[in-house]
Design an enzyme around this catalytic site. Structure first.
Site: not given
Length: 559
Positions: A140, A290, A350
């Site tokens: 990430d 994302e 999330d």
């Protein structure tokens, strides 16, 4: 050819007939081969199209030293498990130095492993052993903002003429832009009495992407980790980059601010092109972005050879309530709109866990959804714990709440005059802790995640829902996951096949995928019990023809 055969003397006709038939057969074979070739003209071998990815939420996977947080030594000890599961790719959530206001999505140093997770040497050992097992690793990367503890920000706030001042966005007078965590997106700093911009928490300051020095810093960071051997990046909220500065106020619709000017700015695509070209300096790397939207019209514009390899398809993955019709419609929409493979997932750090959000706590329904995710056309991402059917956790009081987003909404609710019970409900509504509880390895204390304590509470069902318990049950959700992943790993048609058929009827999702002359059909039944009649010569790969509710069948069609 035919006319020549007709005028040939009779004694030669038998021989010529044989030769003619042979030639016709050769022509047919070549013709069919050309059809197969034409069908696969767009075939491009990519390791990430062949891989099932597995998301590891760093603090919650495996703790090797008893401090309550997952770490690289702990993850390394679980590589055998991941190899047996069959995954070929791991996505690691942030593990760089951070004060963890947002659990690592607030980076203070892009070149150091956070001591909570170990050392750079621990990471290198993990990466080496993962690669030895044929497992790729993507990390990430947060490029929209940094922690306010970052050296860049600490220098930036010192004075107007500091070389790092324009690494961030400073204003004398803020506009109306709001934080995605709630409240204003501006914070006044006492050293220069100017406001800095933060889309998220006030301790997470947004980078100024219109500054070439910021772009150069990002390139250095990417190259450092690519040189270290990572196989690619998951780019956090990458369409949120502030590339065009602070523009007009955002409009207000029915009392809610519309994020029209603070995301998807015109320069975002150029920033992505820079990132892609930098990553492409290295062979066989992968980028998944994302994009902060669940609208296919927004998502599709960022997926292309010069931008992102794939984006997270939140139009599919973040569906709030189960509907087989809605799931089918999103599959169909992705097939029509996405220029490359879509991503297939039903969970992440999330959002609430798939088991509770979509499967209503039913393991069979969760497995049916997993079959869809793993066998349909796309790049599948399993969220850790889905393979054992992990459930949400819920904060029973404010003290149990760890997530900054949940905490912020709890405090905002109190500030608006709501009582503590109402505020807790509001906080839990936005609380992302639900899906972040520790991985449940066994029925021992701390679920085998740790020997001493955990940074967040463990789900109370860990004595029944754990890897050790489910490994010993032949038809457990875990072992069925292993079978599904093995099937995908062994069948190229499930990695590269196009859709020949994609239908929804009577609460069943049906599709056939084909590749290089092979076809595999999948029927997933979310309705009442039905009997399926297979075509002649079909070979069942998984399931059976009597489909109960939440059953599925996968079969190979006769060539």
């Amino acid at each position: 050819m035919v006319w020549w055969l007709i005028i040939t003397p009779n004694k030669k006709i038998k021989v010529l007939k044989s030769k003619f038939i042979t030639l016709v057969l050769i022509v047919i074979i070549i013709h069919n081969a050309n059809i197969v070739s034409a069908q696969n003209i767009n075939f491009e071998k990519k390791w990430w199209k062949e891989s099932v990815f597995y998301q590891i939420y760093m603090p919650s996977y495996a703790d090797s030293n008893g401090d309550g947080y997952g770490d690289f030594k702990g993850i390394t000890s679980k590589l055998d498990y991941l190899e047996q599961l069959g995954v070929k790719g791991i996505w690691l959530t942030p593990f760089l130095t951070s004060p963890k206001i947002d659990n690592g999505y607030d980076i203070a140093n892009y070149y150091e492993v956070d001591p909570t997770y170990g050392t750079k040497a621990d990471f290198d050992i993990f990466l080496q052993k993962a690669h030895q097992k044929g497992i790729k690793v993507i990390m990430d990367m947060v490029l929209n903002h940094t922690s306010t503890d970052c050296k860049w920000f600490q220098e930036s706030r010192k004075s107007f003429d500091n070389p790092y001042r324009d690494y961030y966005i400073w204003k004398e007078t803020p506009n109306n832009w709001e934080s995605f965590f709630g409240g204003t997106a501006w914070e006044k700093d006492t050293l220069t009495n100017q406001y800095y911009y933060h889309k998220f928490d006030k301790k997470m300051a947004d980078l100024n992407w219109s500054n070439p020095n910021v772009v150069a810093e990002v390139q250095k960071v990417l190259r450092y980790w690519l040189d270290s051997g990572v196989d690619g990046f998951r780019l956090d909220v990458i369409n949120f980059l502030t590339t065009d500065g602070i523009t007009s106020d955002n409009p207000i619709l029915e009392g809610q601010q519309q994020h029209s000017n603070d995301i998807d700015q015109k320069g975002v695509k150029n920033a992505m092109r820079m990132i892609k070209s930098t990553v492409s300096e290295y062979d066989n790397r992968f980028i998944v972005g994302e994009i902060g939207s669940d609208k296919i019209e927004v998502l599709k514009q960022y997926q292309s050879p010069d931008l992102l390899d794939v984006v997270f398809n939140f139009n599919f993955g973040s569906i709030q309530k189960f509907s087989s019709q809605r799931i089918f419609e999103e599959l169909e929409s992705m097939e029509k709109n996405m220029s490359n493979y879509p991503t297939l997932f039903f969970g992440s750090h999330d959002m609430p866990r798939m088991m509770d959000r979509l499967a209503d706590g039913n393991p069979n329904k969760a497995l049916a959804l997993a079959a869809l995710m793993l066998i349909a056309k796309g790049v599948p991402f399993i969220y850790y714990g889905e393979e054992i059917g992990m459930h949400n956790i819920i904060a029973k009081n404010p003290q149990e709440m760890v997530d900054i987003q949940g905490k912020t909404h709890y405090e905002l609710a109190l500030a608006k005059g709501k009582n503590p019970t109402e505020a807790l409900w509001e906080g839990n509504k936005h609380n992302r802790d639900k899906s972040r509880s520790p991985m449940q390895w066994n029925g021992n204390a701390f679920a085998g995640f740790s020997t001493e304590k955990t940074w967040i509470k463990i789900n109370s069902d860990y004595r029944q829902t754990n890897v050790q318990e489910l490994s010993n049950k032949e038809n457990s959700i875990l072992n069925r996951y292993r079978q599904l992943i093995a099937l995908r790993n062994n069948e190229k048609v499930l990695q590269y096949g196009k859709y020949n058929r994609l239908e929804h009827k009577n609460e069943q999702i049906l599709f056939t995928r084909s590749f290089q002359g092979e076809k595999i059909t999948v029927i997933i039944n979310f309705g009442s019990t039905k009997k399926t009649n297979l075509p002649k010569g079909a070979k069942i790969l998984m399931g059976n023809t009597r489909l109960k509710t939440n059953d599925f069948i996968i079969y190979k069609n006769q060539n």
